[in-house]
Design an enzyme around this catalytic site. Structure first.
Site, mmCIF file in Angstrom:
data_model
loop_
_atom_site.group_PDB
_atom_site.id
_atom_site.type_symbol
_atom_site.label_atom_id
_atom_site.label_comp_id
_atom_site.label_asym_id
_atom_site.label_seq_id
_atom_site.Cartn_x
_atom_site.Cartn_y
_atom_site.Cartn_z
ATOM 1 N N LYS A 199 0.841 -1.209 0.000
ATOM 2 C CA LYS A 199 0.000 0.000 0.000
ATOM 3 C C LYS A 199 0.873 1.254 0.000
ATOM 4 C CE LYS A 199 -3.844 -2.404 2.175
ATOM 5 N NZ LYS A 199 -4.514 -2.860 3.405
ATOM 6 N N GLN A 225 -4.870 -1.330 9.542
ATOM 7 C CA GLN A 225 -4.738 -2.684 9.010
ATOM 8 C C GLN A 225 -5.278 -3.711 10.012
ATOM 9 O OE1 GLN A 225 -3.689 -3.340 5.880
ATOM 10 N NE2 GLN A 225 -3.892 -5.559 6.119
ATOM 11 N N ASP A 238 -11.458 2.422 3.937
ATOM 12 C CA ASP A 238 -11.761 0.989 3.953
ATOM 13 C C ASP A 238 -13.270 0.747 3.845
ATOM 14 O OD1 ASP A 238 -9.773 -0.983 4.086
ATOM 15 O OD2 ASP A 238 -9.309 -0.507 6.176
#
Ligand code: GUN
Length: 306
Positions: free
Chosen positions: A64, A108, A131
């Site tokens: 990422k 994460q 997200d």
């Protein structure tokens, strides 16, 4: 053109090239990010928070970080020790919430077990929740309002639309009911007017049910669970699983496989995503697209069309 299947024998399915689709999307995102920077006099900003040293998470976060720099965005990865307290983690999230240079925040998962995942996710400002895991974004998706949508299912829909065009009336079976993939995938398919069935570990007659699917999505995290005879002739198969098999030899790395037994399934499917190189690359591309969308919304700019 998609690449030929990497198998011998009488196959009829094509491998869906997620790598190429992701590269094309990332190119568009990078161009739109340049345009954004010209107008806003700043780059879109994405901040990723990684708690602990889970090896798979470290690899994903590294990818990422590389992608956000390549896309002309700014940001940082905040690497915190495994024993980070909930207070410290929530403090960092609140600091990023109130920083005007930050458009996207991604924590994460999985988090170490002493941290309350739901509480952490719901502390993220929904406008920066790239997200799409915050309850506000999940709720907006469920009622059909504009929302930041989870990246993996958003990537799957993009592949499916490129493959099948109009999805309306097709029967989609989604195996898996996670908040990250299964549930939002079902919502997105519904929004495309597909007829949607969500299957899970308690579903009865799963192979027979799967065989009725025009679109079969596997998101269960069980290596090669979906067998060839579960797949309807001509179906489109989307394999979300990324599972590492035990290494064949000492010190070796196990093979990566999906949730679908690829070679068998490809004999029945018209098209199927391989692992690796299918859904995986789309997830990061969609994260960049979500960051760009969040940046535009925060500046009051019209959303870029990607
Ligand atoms: N862990 C595995 N997939 C994801 C994802 O899409 N987002 C986050 N935040 N964590 C993950």
């Amino acid at each position: 053109m998609s690449p030929a299947l990497p198998t011998g024998g009488p196959t009829r399915g094509r491998a869906i090239d997620g790598k190429a689709a992701a590269a094309a999307l990332r190119e568009k995102v990078a161009e739109a990010a340049r345009e954004f920077s010209r107008k806003a006099l700043r780059k879109p900003g994405l901040h990723v928070v990684l708690v602990g040293e889970d090896p798979a998470s470290s690899v994903y976060v590294g990818a990422k970080e590389k992608a956000l720099n390549a896309a002309g965005m700014t940001g940082a990865v905040h690497r915190l020790p495994t024993d980070t307290s909930e207070g410290d983690l929530l403090g960092l999230v609140r600091k990023l919430n109130s920083d005007p240079a930050v458009d996207g925040i991604l924590v994460q998962l999985p988090l170490p077990s002493h941290l309350d995942e739901a509480k952490v996710l719901d502390t993220i400002d929904p406008a920066k929740d790239v997200d799409g895991f915050h309850v506000v974004n999940a709720g907006k998706l469920a009622v059909g309002k504009d929302a930041l949508v989870p990246c993996t299912p958003a990537g799957c829909i993009r592949l499916l639309k490129a493959e099948r065009g109009d999805l309306s009336g097709l029967h989609a079976v989604v195996i898996g009911r996670s908040n990250i993939v299964g549930k939002p995938m079902a919502q997105l398919l519904l929004a495309e007017n597909a007829t949607v069935t969500i299957a899970h570990s308690r579903t009865r007659n799963l192979p027979e049910l799967a065989k009725t699917a025009d679109i079969l999505v596997a998101a269960v995290g069980r290596p090669e669970m979906v067998k060839g005879d579960w797949v309807k002739e001509g179906a489109t198969v989307i394999d979300v699983g990324i599972n590492r098999l035990p290494p064949a030899e000492e010190g070796g790395k196990g093979k990566l496989v999906g949730d679908v037994a690829y070679d068998e399934a490809a004999k029945h499917a018209a098209a199927i995503t391989p692992v690796p190189g299918g859904v995986g690359p789309m997830t990061i591309a969609m994260l960049l697209a979500n960051t760009l969308a969040a940046a535009h919304a925060r500046e009051g700019f019209e959303a870029p069309s990607l």
